[in-house]
Design a protein around this motif. Structure first.
Motif, PDB file in Angstrom:
ATOM      1  N   ALA A  43       0.820  -1.205   0.000  1.00  0.00           N
ATOM      2  CA  ALA A  43       0.000   0.000   0.000  1.00  0.00           C
ATOM      3  C   ALA A  43       0.862   1.265   0.000  1.00  0.00           C
ATOM      4  O   ALA A  43       0.514   2.270  -0.625  1.00  0.00           O
ATOM      5  N   LYS A  44       1.992   1.197   0.676  1.00  0.00           N
ATOM      6  CA  LYS A  44       2.864   2.369   0.815  1.00  0.00           C
ATOM      7  C   LYS A  44       3.734   2.592  -0.420  1.00  0.00           C
ATOM      8  O   LYS A  44       3.994   3.725  -0.809  1.00  0.00           O
ATOM      9  N   THR A  45       4.194   1.487  -1.036  1.00  0.00           N
ATOM     10  CA  THR A  45       5.195   1.603  -2.105  1.00  0.00           C
ATOM     11  C   THR A  45       4.689   1.226  -3.481  1.00  0.00           C
ATOM     12  O   THR A  45       5.317   1.564  -4.493  1.00  0.00           O
ATOM     13  N   GLY A  46       3.589   0.491  -3.547  1.00  0.00           N
ATOM     14  CA  GLY A  46       3.105  -0.017  -4.825  1.00  0.00           C
ATOM     15  C   GLY A  46       3.837  -1.254  -5.301  1.00  0.00           C
ATOM     16  O   GLY A  46       3.543  -1.785  -6.369  1.00  0.00           O
ATOM     17  N   ILE A  47       4.769  -1.763  -4.493  1.00  0.00           N
ATOM     18  CA  ILE A  47       5.541  -2.958  -4.854  1.00  0.00           C
ATOM     19  C   ILE A  47       4.770  -4.202  -4.418  1.00  0.00           C
ATOM     20  O   ILE A  47       4.439  -4.360  -3.242  1.00  0.00           O
ATOM     21  N   THR A  48       4.475  -5.075  -5.366  1.00  0.00           N
ATOM     22  CA  THR A  48       3.764  -6.309  -5.052  1.00  0.00           C
ATOM     23  C   THR A  48       4.653  -7.258  -4.256  1.00  0.00           C
ATOM     24  O   THR A  48       5.827  -7.451  -4.587  1.00  0.00           O
ATOM     25  N   VAL A  49       4.096  -7.851  -3.213  1.00  0.00           N
ATOM     26  CA  VAL A  49       4.830  -8.805  -2.382  1.00  0.00           C
ATOM     27  C   VAL A  49       4.247 -10.196  -2.584  1.00  0.00           C
ATOM     28  O   VAL A  49       3.051 -10.419  -2.394  1.00  0.00           O
ATOM     29  N   ASN A  50       5.085 -11.140  -2.987  1.00  0.00           N
ATOM     30  CA  ASN A  50       4.726 -12.552  -3.037  1.00  0.00           C
ATOM     31  C   ASN A  50       5.270 -13.185  -1.764  1.00  0.00           C
ATOM     32  O   ASN A  50       6.476 -13.265  -1.555  1.00  0.00           O
ATOM     33  N   LEU A  51       4.364 -13.609  -0.894  1.00  0.00           N
ATOM     34  CA  LEU A  51       4.728 -14.020   0.465  1.00  0.00           C
ATOM     35  C   LEU A  51       4.553 -15.512   0.667  1.00  0.00           C
ATOM     36  O   LEU A  51       3.460 -16.045   0.479  1.00  0.00           O
ATOM     37  N   PHE A  52       5.642 -16.166   1.040  1.00  0.00           N
ATOM     38  CA  PHE A  52       5.569 -17.555   1.506  1.00  0.00           C
ATOM     39  C   PHE A  52       5.728 -17.520   3.012  1.00  0.00           C
ATOM     40  O   PHE A  52       6.754 -17.079   3.534  1.00  0.00           O
ATOM     41  N   GLN A  53       4.701 -17.963   3.728  1.00  0.00           N
ATOM     42  CA  GLN A  53       4.726 -17.928   5.181  1.00  0.00           C
ATOM     43  C   GLN A  53       4.636 -19.345   5.726  1.00  0.00           C
ATOM     44  O   GLN A  53       3.758 -20.116   5.347  1.00  0.00           O
ATOM     45  N   SER A  54       5.549 -19.700   6.626  1.00  0.00           N
ATOM     46  CA  SER A  54       5.551 -21.039   7.210  1.00  0.00           C
ATOM     47  C   SER A  54       6.379 -20.998   8.497  1.00  0.00           C
ATOM     48  O   SER A  54       6.646 -19.920   9.038  1.00  0.00           O
ATOM     49  N   THR A  55       6.782 -22.156   8.973  1.00  0.00           N
ATOM     50  CA  THR A  55       7.678 -22.210  10.121  1.00  0.00           C
ATOM     51  C   THR A  55       9.084 -21.813   9.694  1.00  0.00           C
ATOM     52  O   THR A  55       9.423 -21.841   8.500  1.00  0.00           O
ATOM     53  N   SER A  56       9.917 -21.483  10.659  1.00  0.00           N
ATOM     54  CA  SER A  56      11.301 -21.124  10.345  1.00  0.00           C
ATOM     55  C   SER A  56      12.014 -22.267   9.626  1.00  0.00           C
ATOM     56  O   SER A  56      12.760 -22.038   8.665  1.00  0.00           O
ATOM     57  N   GLY A  57      11.787 -23.487  10.096  1.00  0.00           N
ATOM     58  CA  GLY A  57      12.437 -24.636   9.481  1.00  0.00           C
ATOM     59  C   GLY A  57      12.051 -24.798   8.024  1.00  0.00           C
ATOM     60  O   GLY A  57      12.901 -25.069   7.168  1.00  0.00           O
ATOM     61  N   LYS A  58      10.765 -24.627   7.719  1.00  0.00           N
ATOM     62  CA  LYS A  58      10.301 -24.786   6.336  1.00  0.00           C
ATOM     63  C   LYS A  58      10.747 -23.617   5.459  1.00  0.00           C
ATOM     64  O   LYS A  58      11.028 -23.798   4.274  1.00  0.00           O
ATOM     65  N   VAL A  59      10.817 -22.420   6.038  1.00  0.00           N
ATOM     66  CA  VAL A  59      11.328 -21.273   5.294  1.00  0.00           C
ATOM     67  C   VAL A  59      12.775 -21.525   4.879  1.00  0.00           C
ATOM     68  O   VAL A  59      13.158 -21.320   3.721  1.00  0.00           O
ATOM     69  N   MET A  60      13.585 -21.993   5.814  1.00  0.00           N
ATOM     70  CA  MET A  60      14.993 -22.216   5.512  1.00  0.00           C
ATOM     71  C   MET A  60      15.178 -23.413   4.586  1.00  0.00           C
ATOM     72  O   MET A  60      16.062 -23.409   3.723  1.00  0.00           O
ATOM     73  N   ALA A  61      14.347 -24.433   4.742  1.00  0.00           N
ATOM     74  CA  ALA A  61      14.437 -25.596   3.855  1.00  0.00           C
ATOM     75  C   ALA A  61      14.123 -25.193   2.420  1.00  0.00           C
ATOM     76  O   ALA A  61      14.780 -25.648   1.470  1.00  0.00           O
ATOM     77  N   ARG A  62      13.139 -24.329   2.255  1.00  0.00           N
ATOM     78  CA  ARG A  62      12.787 -23.870   0.908  1.00  0.00           C
ATOM     79  C   ARG A  62      13.918 -23.027   0.318  1.00  0.00           C
ATOM     80  O   ARG A  62      14.269 -23.170  -0.864  1.00  0.00           O
ATOM     81  N   TYR A  63      14.476 -22.150   1.128  1.00  0.00           N
ATOM     82  CA  TYR A  63      15.609 -21.333   0.671  1.00  0.00           C
ATOM     83  C   TYR A  63      16.768 -22.218   0.218  1.00  0.00           C
ATOM     84  O   TYR A  63      17.362 -22.001  -0.846  1.00  0.00           O
ATOM     85  N   GLU A  64      17.097 -23.232   0.998  1.00  0.00           N
ATOM     86  CA  GLU A  64      18.200 -24.136   0.660  1.00  0.00           C
ATOM     87  C   GLU A  64      17.891 -24.930  -0.608  1.00  0.00           C
ATOM     88  O   GLU A  64      18.768 -25.115  -1.465  1.00  0.00           O
ATOM     89  N   ALA A  65      16.658 -25.380  -0.755  1.00  0.00           N
ATOM     90  CA  ALA A  65      16.290 -26.207  -1.905  1.00  0.00           C
ATOM     91  C   ALA A  65      16.332 -25.422  -3.210  1.00  0.00           C
ATOM     92  O   ALA A  65      16.492 -26.010  -4.288  1.00  0.00           O
ATOM     93  N   GLU A  66      16.222 -24.099  -3.119  1.00  0.00           N
ATOM     94  CA  GLU A  66      16.160 -23.273  -4.319  1.00  0.00           C
ATOM     95  C   GLU A  66      17.490 -22.610  -4.674  1.00  0.00           C
ATOM     96  O   GLU A  66      17.530 -21.714  -5.524  1.00  0.00           O
TER      97      GLU A  66
END
Length: 317
Positions: A43-66
């Motif tokens: 709303a403030k910047t006009g920049i679209t955010v694509n958000l993946f929300q999960s547990t810390s473990g799953k966030v880091m696992a996804r980061y590592e896998a990619e």
């Protein structure tokens, strides 16, 4: 680089496919906070955010896998150790936000900064007639026999931080306390929810090492619980926000970090009863002036975390 949209259930602003100007944020919960920050930033910047929300473990696992095809422009974890690990590996983009001036030095580095923090507490059920505990060691008393739960430090970064902090003060005393709690019937059933739920239901009476904002949220919903911060000291479990060095949206990622640390962003953090990272932001919970905090070396503690977990397990066997 083409950005994939995160999983449909957790995507913000996904009316169209992600474009090269979109910002991809991977965030640990709580989900309402992640969503509120993304919506307000857009709303403030006009920049679209694509958000993946999960547990810390799953966030880091996804980061590592990619890693072969990096997607994340911003990472938010509930584990300070994740930021330390990525920084040590040279995987983070150095950036100091101009809005971080009032963030304590212990909660910021050249590579990452706290979004906010949980304080670790005792939480007891007020409907069971138990005395109100004041200190960690109180829970070894007969009054709390078979009444205490604790999150497992191998499953909860917050519980690990508490053990690390107590051990940094006096390791022998810390392991003796853990043993005495075990002898008094303490159970270690799993992560944070597994320790809190029996206390909410009345099956158990007290959590040793609860994440305070989760318990404060439950109390606000009407649960018969109180949150106690021992005067002898507790620890913070900071929630780091960081920018992967692989981002192709560095300017937008820096804007997002600036927003999270802005007055508006920190107010959203405070709304979830998390301690804001900035000491000049007020909240409806125990603030910086009301907490007695144990000061310990997070980096050293992270390097020794496996030894700490092993020592904890030996103490409670």
């Amino acid at each position: 680089m083409f950005k994939k949209i995160a999983t449909p259930a957790i995507v913000m602003m996904a009316a169209a496919a992600a474009s090269a100007d979109d910002l991809t944020v991977y965030s640990a919960g709580p989900k309402p906070l992640s969503a509120a920050l993304a919506e307000a930033f857009t709303a403030k910047t006009g920049i679209t955010v694509n958000l993946f929300q999960s547990t810390s473990g799953k966030v880091m696992a996804r980061y590592e896998a990619e890693k072969a095809n990096p997607q994340a422009d911003v990472l938010i974890s509930a584990s300070w150790g994740h930021a330390i690990t990525l920084s040590d590996a040279g995987e983070l983009l150095p950036y100091t936000s101009p809005n971080a001036d009032t963030v304590p030095a212990s909660l910021k580095t050249e590579d990452y900064v706290a979004q906010g923090a949980a304080a670790i507490a005792m939480v007891y059920n007020t409907s069971l007639g138990l005395p109100a505990p004041a200190e960690w060691s109180d829970l070894t008393d007969e009054a709390y026999k078979d009444m205490v739960t604790m999150p497992d430090p191998s499953a909860s970064g917050a519980a690990l931080s508490l053990v690390q902090g107590l051990a940094s003060q006096d390791a022998d005393a810390a392991w003796s306390l853990m043993g005495a709690l075990k002898d008094n019937g303490m159970i270690v059933p799993g992560a944070n929810a597994a320790a809190l739920n029996p206390v909410l239901s009345g099956a158990r009476g007290v959590v040793f090492g609860a994440v305070d904002y989760i318990a404060l949220g439950q109390k606000a919903k009407g649960e018969a619980i109180e949150v106690v911060y021992p005067e002898s000291g507790t620890v913070l479990a900071p929630r780091p926000i960081m920018i992967p060095a692989t981002t192709d949206q560095a300017d937008e990622a820096k804007q997002f970090m600036d927003f999270v640390l802005s007055d508006e962003g920190q107010a959203l953090v405070a709304d979830r009863l998390i301690l804001p990272a900035r000491t000049d932001i007020s909240s409806k919970r125990a603030g910086w002036d009301e907490l007695s905090l144990i000061d310990f070396d997070y980096v050293k503690a992270a390097a020794e975390s496996e030894d700490t977990i092993a020592a904890f397990k030996a103490a409670v066997e």
